[in-house]
Scaffold this active site. Structure first.
Site, mmCIF file in Angstrom:
data_model
loop_
_atom_site.group_PDB
_atom_site.id
_atom_site.type_symbol
_atom_site.label_atom_id
_atom_site.label_comp_id
_atom_site.label_asym_id
_atom_site.label_seq_id
_atom_site.Cartn_x
_atom_site.Cartn_y
_atom_site.Cartn_z
ATOM 1 N N LYS A 23 15.571 44.037 -21.744
ATOM 2 C CA LYS A 23 14.424 43.423 -21.005
ATOM 3 C C LYS A 23 13.047 43.707 -21.917
ATOM 4 C CE LYS A 23 11.601 43.871 -16.617
ATOM 5 N NZ LYS A 23 11.432 42.007 -16.374
ATOM 6 N N THR A 26 7.521 40.526 -18.658
ATOM 7 C CA THR A 26 7.580 41.296 -17.138
ATOM 8 C C THR A 26 6.141 39.765 -16.559
ATOM 9 O OG1 THR A 26 7.439 42.177 -15.263
ATOM 10 C CG2 THR A 26 4.986 43.003 -17.157
ATOM 11 N N GLU A 76 13.549 38.398 -20.087
ATOM 12 C CA GLU A 76 13.564 39.190 -18.672
ATOM 13 C C GLU A 76 14.742 39.707 -19.064
ATOM 14 O OE1 GLU A 76 11.545 40.529 -16.722
ATOM 15 O OE2 GLU A 76 10.239 38.820 -16.072
#
Length: 107
Positions: A23, A26, A76
């Protein structure tokens, strides 16, 4: 010298994706858009405020909800429909968002 955020929180279920390096972005609303590129930020769990790791902020860019696409989902590390659903649950009725790109600081 202007102050900048030094802490960011994530849902606990997302933290393994951050610590594994999968990831790398954000998506947040304007209230959480004040991170500064090239600064180091401590990552904590939202639920228990447990420190997880450190990240380096690479960029902060505006993003409209309807612009969220497969590329963002990949960064993500979540499927696109799930990502859009999660964003809507966290930020209902907010279309003006920000994508914060970061990298894991390996210690």
């Amino acid at each position: 010298m202007s102050s900048h955020p030094t802490k960011i929180t994530f849902f606990e279920f997302l933290t393994p994706l951050i610590t594994s390096g999968q990831k790398t972005i954000t998506i947040r609303d304007e209230s959480e858009s004040h991170y500064v590129p090239n600064t180091e930020v401590e990552v904590f769990t939202l639920e228990t405020d447990r420190k997880v790791c450190d990240i380096k902020i690479l960029s902060v860019e505006p993003l409209n909800f309807d612009e969220i696409n497969e590329f963002h989902a990949e960064q993500e590390a979540i499927e696109l429909p799930k990502l859009k659903q999660l964003i809507r649950e966290i930020y209902p009725n907010i279309d003006k968002l920000f994508v914060i790109e970061y990298e894991l600081i390996k210690k």
